[in-house]
Enzyme design. Structure first.
Site, PDB file in Angstrom:
ATOM      1  N   HIS B  85      14.817 -51.910   6.146  1.00  0.00           N
ATOM      2  CA  HIS B  85      15.903 -52.409   6.982  1.00  0.00           C
ATOM      3  C   HIS B  85      16.564 -51.305   7.791  1.00  0.00           C
ATOM      4  CE1 HIS B  85      18.674 -51.549   3.472  1.00  0.00           C
ATOM      5  NE2 HIS B  85      19.504 -51.232   4.442  1.00  0.00           N
ATOM      6  N   ASP B 116      11.430 -54.144   1.214  1.00  0.00           N
ATOM      7  CA  ASP B 116      12.419 -53.292   1.889  1.00  0.00           C
ATOM      8  C   ASP B 116      12.101 -51.800   1.775  1.00  0.00           C
ATOM      9  OD1 ASP B 116      16.103 -53.266   1.954  1.00  0.00           O
ATOM     10  OD2 ASP B 116      14.575 -52.678   3.410  1.00  0.00           O
ATOM     11  N   SER B 196      21.544 -46.367   2.611  1.00  0.00           N
ATOM     12  CA  SER B 196      20.265 -47.080   2.521  1.00  0.00           C
ATOM     13  C   SER B 196      19.082 -46.168   2.769  1.00  0.00           C
ATOM     14  CB  SER B 196      20.202 -48.198   3.548  1.00  0.00           C
ATOM     15  OG  SER B 196      21.065 -49.219   3.186  1.00  0.00           O
TER      16      SER B 196
END
Lengths: 526, 499
Positions: B85, B116, B196
């Site tokens: 992402h 992901d 992230s």
């Protein structure tokens, strides 16, 4: 009588004058005077022709159908009609547990009963509940002789007003003072005021209304006669919706004879043909209007007359329909075609349909019937009908109604379970072998329902090998099990089949009864 | 570990030992290892991504130009690991290093939207050659053990380190695709936007990739644990990333005693009921509804669908998760009271991807006479209000009721552009197409073929689900309407049939 609160309008002044006279019959003398006479001076005295109605409404809790939701009280006004009856809206009496008539001055009151109710047209007739006879051989008294009506003058239903006519809306204030608001019949429309998808001719009356106690369901009069019942008021636009005289007189006429046959329907749904590409494809000749028949209900008047999906409806009884479905009414101009059937006809009447099929003109004769409430897998409404249900070991079963889905709130069309919305939309997929659609609405966690706590909103197909066609057959299917066995329940969706120990279920049922669930089932015929 | 620490101190000076014995006990930390905590900072990089996100509501438009920041880390020679992402829909990726302003252009080598994860490389690896490469540890860290999260979250421009413990090991949805669930490890170290893709380390080993948080709770961050990361790295060894496999079964817990009795099961708390098998899935034809699943690859399945794996109680799908397409899984089942073993060759169920958000795809569409048709998928659902009950039902039943076998696309009339030809057709927007001139529409390309056929009929009669009447489109007028609509709406192409 005190009139201090009345607005000083010519109408009010005339009323004042009429009240000084010994009888209403003396009033016409003023009206016949030329030129200076007040236009259409009202002869109606609300204190003589209007009663207060008090109702308490209490419906059943959709999630726990053995008990009722808290009661809601409402007050309205009803017009006193010839024959000892009072007219009000169906909305006022739906799911009522208590009905009472009260004289406008508050000195007399009497319990009331429903004579007839039509939820489609949103009208109801109530009358004093029959009094116990004073002597066994005494003659039954005339309905008008009931003490509640003492000194009152019943209204007759008048001729339908024309556009532009002045109408009077009657109210009675809390302190017993009547209030009359003059309005103008500005326009008409075909709208649905209570049950969705049931459209009736409605007057749009322009008047600035005051919010007064008992302001639901107000009588609307013209020339001393009742011409409509006010069902709602939009304060922003100052327009009231008033049930039209056509609909009102049809209802009263049909209801009074004791064998109410409702409003007829043709049984077809139609859409406009104002899309020029659509018209070309349908081969509708230039100059014609027409509606495209999208659906014909099975066993309906239209179906029995041979009307088919894809036909174009050009005229009903020589009234041409334009491409949006309007016809020319001599009194009200262009109004929607449904009034030709629902408003102007009775069940049993015959109507001539002029159609176009594949570009060729054909004729059909339809004998109008009433779309019976009892037919159809999912009832059109559940008013005054306690819901059928069964609680077995903690599993709660009910019959699917629209009301159950509407209980999901304003956005119920998005929030209610998909499979049940689908059944509501396509009931014909489930009709075979069923009278009603039985669903498992939820599970009370009990020793018998261990592991099933998340199971809910499933359509029930079979129990113990027997097809389930309604809650009554569900109850008997549970009863067919050999003692000591386990009930086998089959659903339309996963988990498809589950088992319920009958010993555990019986023990749970006994305990539930002790803990306030007095009746574990209701299977009245509906 | 506490013992180790005490032992080391006692070995040096008693005073220190006494001091340490009296001092409040420090939280257990792993033994110091070869790499000091600060050594690995350079290997944790800041990733700056400029994105172009397609607009499914207006599919011919260029989309929205946007961007974001994430973290990545070096795991091999010119191999940077991060989250999918962070780099999805990316058009320009730049990597910066701790302590240096220089920006290094990078590109995506492999990307796994269903877990992901993504692997990047830089154009010029020279400056990174001396950096330490982080090792991915083999297993899942223990509950309560300490971890550090290193990255570039909001709240500043430079590297940040937060610390916490492993709070929970679970099987949860991965929000990037919206349709996949895998093993996650929950930690209470602060994980914020920007973290992230960054490493979660224990000592100098990576135990996971920080990737999402829970907004409704405090101190709840999630990382993608090693097993999922290792599976990704193994999968791409053959040069391409293949989807996770899906057994294709739906199960129901067997807690109820009466139900267990009906299926001849003893009172041992084992076994789940199979209620549905997806058409064309690996289990199709081998497993049937009403089979009771008792074990997967020898591990007993309890009534809530859990197995014991590596000493932990995990969802039984964990066993399938660690396998690849072509691998075999052995299921022990009971059918009509009789036990049997079934061997299933695993494969993905591509049709299920309908429920996952798609990235790096160009929206497909067809404009015909001002009517805009698009295939129904999660991206369309997210961008356009589609409330019609038939559309909702078709979407929900697409895989489980086998609709995908007849229709590869559920084609929806999404928009009616204003034009003289379509001015009476607005009521049809939002409905799904069933047939054109009696022929069932299989997919968007099929619809395009029908509408652009060389000798079309005078009228296209389009039947839509739930419409009271057919939509009539005169074929001769489509070209002129297209020309007007293209001009007025600035639509460069009348269709895009490939994503």
């Amino acid at each position: 009588m005190k009139f201090s609160a009345i607005l000083c309008l010519p109408a009010a002044c005339a009323l004042l004058h009429s009240c000084d006279q010994p009888s209403a019959a003396a009033v016409p003398a003023r009206l016949t005077a030329p030129a200076q006479a007040a236009p259409t001076a009202p002869i109606v005295d609300p204190m003589k022709s209007v009663l207060r109605l008090r109702t308490t409404m209490q419906n059943f809790n959709p999630g726990q159908p053995w008990e009722k939701n808290p009661p809601v009280s409402r007050r309205g006004l009803g017009a006193y009609l010839v024959g000892g009856m009072v007219i009000t809206t169906a909305d006022m009496v739906a799911d009522s547990t208590f009905l009472e008539l009260e004289s406008p001055d508050g000195t007399r009151s009497a319990p009331a009963r429903i004579v007839a109710v039509d939820y489609e047209a949103n009208l109801a007739l109530v009358a004093p509940a029959a009094p116990a006879p004073s002597a066994p051989d005494a003659a039954p008294s005339a309905p008008d002789a009931h003490p509640i009506f003492a000194g009152m003058t019943p209204l007759a239903i008048g001729e339908a007003p024309a556009l532009g006519d002045t109408l009077d809306i009657l109210q009675i204030e809390e302190n017993g003072v009547p209030l009359i608001t003059r309005g103008q019949l500005q326009s008409v429309d075909i709208v649905s005021t209570f049950l969705p998808d049931n459209f009736f001719l409605t007057f749009r009356v322009k008047a600035s209304m005051q919010s007064v106690a008992s302001s639901y369901t107000l009588p609307v009069v013209k020339g001393g006669r009742l011409v409509g019942v006010l069902t709602s008021y939009n304060s922003g636009e100052q327009i009231s919706d008033v049930t039209s005289t056509d609909v009102l007189s049809h209802f009263v006429r049909e209801a009074v004879d004791g064998n109410y046959s409702g409003f007829p329907s043709l049984g077809l749904s139609a859409v406009r043909t104002d899309d020029s590409n659509f018209r070309k494809w349908l081969k509708i000749p230039a100059g014609e209007g027409g509606l495209y028949v999208a659906k014909v209900r099975p066993q309906s008047a239209a179906m029995l007359a041979g009307v088919k999906e894809g036909d174009v409806l050009l005229a009903i009884d020589q009234h041409s329909l334009d491409r949006r479905g309007y016809y020319e009414d001599t009194r009200y101009g262009r109004i929607f075609w449904s009034h030709l059937v629902r408003g102007l006809r009775s069940t049993g009447d015959s109507v001539k349909l002029s159609l176009l099929r594949d570009g060729e003109p054909i004729e059909a004769n339809a004998v109008l019937v009433r779309d019976e409430e009892g037919t159809g897998l999912i009832p059109k409404h559940s008013y005054d009908r306690p819901p059928n249900y069964l609680v077995k070991g903690g599993m709660v079963f009910q019959e699917l109604t629209r009301g159950l889905l509407e209980a999901y709130g304003k956005e119920w069309t998005l929030r209610a379970p998909m499979n049940l919305l689908n059944a509501l939309e396509n009931p014909e997929d489930f009709e075979e072998g069923r009278r009603r659609l039985v669903i498992l609405t939820g599970i009370i966690p009990t020793p018998a329902t261990v592991g099933y706590e998340e199971v809910r909103n499933l359509i029930v197909n079979e129990v113990n090998g027997q097809k389930v066609k309604d809650v009554a057959s569900l109850l008997s299917a549970f009863g067919t099990l050999a003692p000591g066995g386990d009930h086998h329940i089959k659903f339309d969706e996963a988990p498809y089949e589950i088992y319920l120990s009958s010993a555990a279920a019986d023990a749970v049922d006994k305990e539930l009864r002790q803990r306030g669930l007095a009746e574990l089932s209701r299977t009245s015929a509906q | 570990m506490r013992l180790l620490l005490l032992g080391a101190i006692l070995g040096t000076a008693t005073l220190s030992a006494q001091t340490s014995l009296l001092a409040p006990a420090a939280p257990a930390t792993p033994a110091p290892s070869a790499l000091a905590p600060s050594d690995i900072y350079r290997s944790v990089v800041r990733i700056e991504v400029a994105t172009q996100v397609p607009d499914y509501a207006t599919p011919w438009n260029s989309g929205r130009f946007s961007g974001g920041i994430g973290t990545g880390f070096l795991i091999g020679k010119n191999r940077f690991l991060t989250n999918a992402h962070v780099v999805s829909n990316g058009r320009r990726i730049l990597i910066t290093v701790y302590g240096s302003p220089k920006k290094y252009p990078a590109r995506v080598l492999f990307i796994a939207h269903d877990s992901d994860l993504a692997l990047l490389e830089v154009e010029d690896f020279t400056d990174f050659a001396a950096f330490p490469m982080l090792e991915i540890s083999p297993g899942v860290p223990q509950l309560e053990s300490q971890v550090r999260v290193i990255g570039y979250p909001v709240g500043g421009e430079r590297l940040s380190v937060t610390r916490g413990v492993v709070s929970r090991i679970d099987f949860q949805p991965y929000s990037h695709s919206r349709a996949d669930s895998h093993l996650v490890v929950q930690i209470d170290a602060a994980i914020n936007p920007g973290n992230s893709g960054g490493p979660v380390v224990q000592g100098s080993d990576v135990v996971g990739v920080a990737f999402q948080g829970l907004r409704s709770a405090d101190n709840t961050g999630y990382m993608i644990p090693s097993p999922v990361v290792r599976r990704f790295l193994k999968d791409i060894e053959d040069g391409s990333y293949d989807l996770y496999t899906d057994l294709g079964i739906t199960d129901f817990p067997l807690f109820n005693p009466a139900m267990r009795k009906a299926f001849s099961l003893p009172d041992d708390g084992l076994g789940v009921l199979i209620t549905d098998v997806l058409p064309t899935s690996p289990a199709d034809g081998l497993i049937q509804p009403n089979d009771v699943l008792l074990a997967v690859d020898g591990s007993s399945v309890d009534s809530s669908g859990q197995v014991t794996l590596d000493g932990e109680n995990v969802n039984m799908h964990e066993i399938i998760e660690r396998k690849f397409a072509g691998d075999i899984v052995k299921l022990r089942i009971q059918r009509a009271g009789q036990p049997s073993e079934v061997s299933i060759k695993l494969a993905p169920v591509p049709a299920s991807r309908l429920y996952a958000i798609q990235y790096e795809k160009k929206p497909r569409y067809v404009v015909a006479g001002g009517l805009v048709f698009q295939p129904l998928d999660t991206n369309l659902y997210a961008s356009t209000k589609l409330e019609n009950i038939h559309v909702r039902r078709l979407f929900g039943d697409y895989v489980r009721k086998g609709i995908f076998l007849e229709r590869k696309d559920i084609v929806v009339l999404t928009r009616v552009e204003s034009d003289p030809l379509t001015s009476q057709m607005e009521g049809f927007a939002g409905l799904a197409v069933d047939k054109i001139n009696g022929t069932q529409v299989r997919d968007l390309t099929h619809l395009h073929e029908i509408l652009t056929a060389a000798s079309p009929p005078e009228f296209f009669v389009v039947e839509l689900f739930g419409a009271p009447r057919p939509l009539i489109l005169p074929s001769a007028e489509i070209a002129a309407a297209n020309e007007r609509v293209q001009r007025e709406g600035s639509i460069p192409n009348l269709s895009n049939l490939k994503d």
